[in-house]
Design a protein around this motif. Structure first.
Motif, short mmCIF file in Angstrom:
data_model
loop_
_atom_site.label_atom_id
_atom_site.label_comp_id
_atom_site.label_asym_id
_atom_site.label_seq_id
_atom_site.Cartn_x
_atom_site.Cartn_y
_atom_site.Cartn_z
N HIS A 141 84.95 42.10 135.09
CA HIS A 141 86.24 42.37 135.74
C HIS A 141 87.15 41.15 135.67
N LEU A 144 88.64 41.16 132.20
CA LEU A 144 89.70 42.17 132.08
C LEU A 144 90.95 41.73 132.84
N ALA A 145 90.78 41.16 134.03
CA ALA A 145 91.93 40.68 134.81
C ALA A 145 92.65 39.56 134.06
N TRP A 147 92.57 38.84 130.82
CA TRP A 147 93.19 39.35 129.60
C TRP A 147 94.45 40.13 129.93
N SER A 148 94.39 40.95 130.95
CA SER A 148 95.56 41.75 131.34
C SER A 148 96.74 40.85 131.71
N ILE A 149 96.46 39.80 132.46
CA ILE A 149 97.55 38.91 132.89
C ILE A 149 98.12 38.13 131.71
N HIS A 151 97.89 38.74 128.49
CA HIS A 151 98.49 39.64 127.50
C HIS A 151 99.82 40.19 128.00
N GLY A 152 99.85 40.56 129.27
CA GLY A 152 101.11 41.04 129.85
C GLY A 152 102.17 39.97 129.86
#
Length: 184
Positions: A141, A144-145, A147-149, A151-152
């Protein structure tokens, strides 16, 4: 050695470079294999001979992108903050690669070279996340958190949506955002 090989050395590399430039100039929809041939100074059949079609060219760009990303992540300090900043720096330095890599419908995602390069980049990112686990989440998790931040943030930066002054360094602008993720 053929005349083309003599003049161009690594013709595949020359065509990929021409593709990155064409996509940078015209966008993902604004280029053709014929244009790549013109830019590379080769016969109009050369890109199709080496890559088959546009998807083949984009597959080569994706492989190169994931390889460059993994290299950048490996060169960073082995912590999530530095790796996140390396991710943003990669995206800003290689926006065409970044744009292709995360649109798997554009290229051959089942290509072995793509799968290996993507797995390598993912493994490096997951290794950095193992050092930081944000309770109550596990490392998957956290990965994923993170990478999401990053990448966003990179996507928002590249699109101009963040509306920051032109002289703002994207890596420095990302630092407080990533620090926020690591506060727990």
């Amino acid at each position: 050695m053929s005349k083309i090989g003599y003049h161009h050395g690594d013709l595949r590399r020359t065509i990929v470079t021409a593709a990155v430039e064409a996509i940078g100039d015209s966008g993902l929809d604004g280029w053709s294999l014929r244009e790549l041939a013109r830019r590379a100074g080769v016969s109009h059949a050369a890109p199709a001979h080496h890559f088959g079609d546009k998807s083949g060219v984009l597959t080569a760009i994706a492989v190169e992108g994931f390889t460059l990303l993994a290299d950048a992540l490996e060169a960073a300090e082995p912590d999530l903050l530095d790796m996140g900043l390396a991710y943003v720096s990669f995206a800003v330095t290689y926006p065409v690669h970044f744009g292709v890599m995360f649109q798997p419908g554009l290229y051959r995602g089942d290509d072995e070279a793509v799968r290996k390069a993507e797995a390598r980049a993912g493994d490096v990112l997951r290794e950095g996340a193992r050092a930081v686990t944000i309770p109550p989440s596990g490392p998957e998790h956290t990965t994923l958190a993170a990478w999401s931040i990053v990448h966003g943030f990179a996507n928002l930066w590249l699109s101009g949506a963040l509306r920051m002054p032109a002289d703002t360094d994207p890596v420095q602008a990302a630092r407080p955002v990533l620090r926020r993720l690591l506060e727990h």
